[in-house]
Design an enzyme around this catalytic site. Sequence first.
Site, PDB file in Angstrom:
ATOM      1  N   HIS A  95       8.205   2.759   4.058  1.00 50.69           N
ATOM      2  CA  HIS A  95       6.891   2.364   3.531  1.00 50.69           C
ATOM      3  C   HIS A  95       5.967   2.032   4.707  1.00 50.69           C
ATOM      4  CE1 HIS A  95       3.756   0.227   1.417  1.00 50.69           C
ATOM      5  NE2 HIS A  95       4.206   0.777   0.307  1.00 50.69           N
ATOM      6  N   GLU A 144       2.227   8.671   0.503  1.00 55.46           N
ATOM      7  CA  GLU A 144       1.379   7.489   0.347  1.00 55.46           C
ATOM      8  C   GLU A 144       0.364   7.435   1.484  1.00 55.46           C
ATOM      9  OE1 GLU A 144       3.496   4.478  -2.362  1.00 55.46           O
ATOM     10  OE2 GLU A 144       3.727   3.876  -0.300  1.00 55.46           O
TER      11      GLU A 144
HETATM   12  P1  PGA Z   1      -0.699   0.178  -4.553  1.00 58.53           P
HETATM   13  O1  PGA Z   1       0.607   0.251  -3.627  1.00 58.53           O
HETATM   14  O2  PGA Z   1      -0.354   0.885  -5.849  1.00 58.53           O
HETATM   15  O3  PGA Z   1      -0.936  -1.285  -4.760  1.00 58.53           O
HETATM   16  O4  PGA Z   1      -1.789   0.881  -3.846  1.00 58.53           O
HETATM   17  C1  PGA Z   1       1.382   1.401  -3.545  1.00 58.53           C
HETATM   18  C2  PGA Z   1       2.449   1.238  -2.514  1.00 58.53           C
HETATM   19  O5  PGA Z   1       2.202   0.610  -1.471  1.00 58.53           O
HETATM   20  O6  PGA Z   1       3.582   1.696  -2.695  1.00 58.53           O
END
Ligand code: PGA
Length: 222
Positions: A95, A144
Site C-alpha cells: 500500500h 491505487e
Molecule cells: P480511500 O482509500 O478509499 O479512502 O481513498 C483507499 C485505499 O487507500 O486503499
Amino acid sequence: MKKPIIIGNWKSNKTQEEAKEWFQKFKSLGTTPDCLLVICPSFTALSVSKSTIAELNLAIKLGAQNISPFEGGAYTGEVSGTMLAELVEFVIIGHSERCTLFHETDDILTKKVEQANKSGLNPIFCIPDERAIIPNTAKIIAYEPISAIGSGQADTPEHANSVGKIIKSMKPDCAFIYGGSVKPENIVSFVKQEFIDGVLPGGASLDPQIFYDLITNAAAAT
Ligand code: PGA
C-alpha cells in the site's frame, strides 16, 4: 456476469469493540449481496472480527493490512505469515501509505509476498501505476493512484480500465481491482469496466451502511 471483488481497508481505525459493532450493524442491514467480500481490520481487531463473522454467519473473508518480510523469530513488533494464517486468508502488501510513510522498498515487498505465499495467504498487491514492479506470484493486483487515495478525486474509470488492460496483458491470470476514493456513487462506473474485477475502498468501508450501499450497487451492476 462477474462476481465483484470488494476489499474494505479499515487502515488504522476501529477498536475491538468498534469492529464487533460494525459486523453486527452490517448483518442487520439485510442479505449480503453476491460479491467476494474481504474486510481488512487492524491486527488487534482480527481475532474478534473472525469470531464475530462466524457467530453471525456472514459471507465475509478477512485480510490483514501488513505482514512481516521475515519468517518469524527475533523481529520485535513484526507479525509473521504463520501467525496471520490462523486468522486471515488475504493480506494487503505494498500500500502506498506503507511505501511512503514506512519506507517499504521493492525488495521488502517481494519478501512480504514470498512470506504470504509460504503461509498460504493471498497477497493483494498494490501498485501506484502500470510501471510498478509486480512479484510473479501476486494474483490480486490493486491499482491505487496516489492522488486518488483519501482525496475524493477518484481516477476516471476509463483510465483505470486502461491500466487494467496493460496489467492483464502481462499477467492474464491476475484479478485487477481499483482503489482510491471509491464510493457508493461511483462504484458502478468502475466495476462495469471490462478489465476491472473489483475495488478496494478505504474511507467508504468504515461505515457499515455506506459499505452495504457500495456492495449492493456493485452486485446489481455486474
Ligand atoms: P480511500 O482509500 O478509499 O479512502 O481513498 C483507499 C485505499 O487507500 O486503499
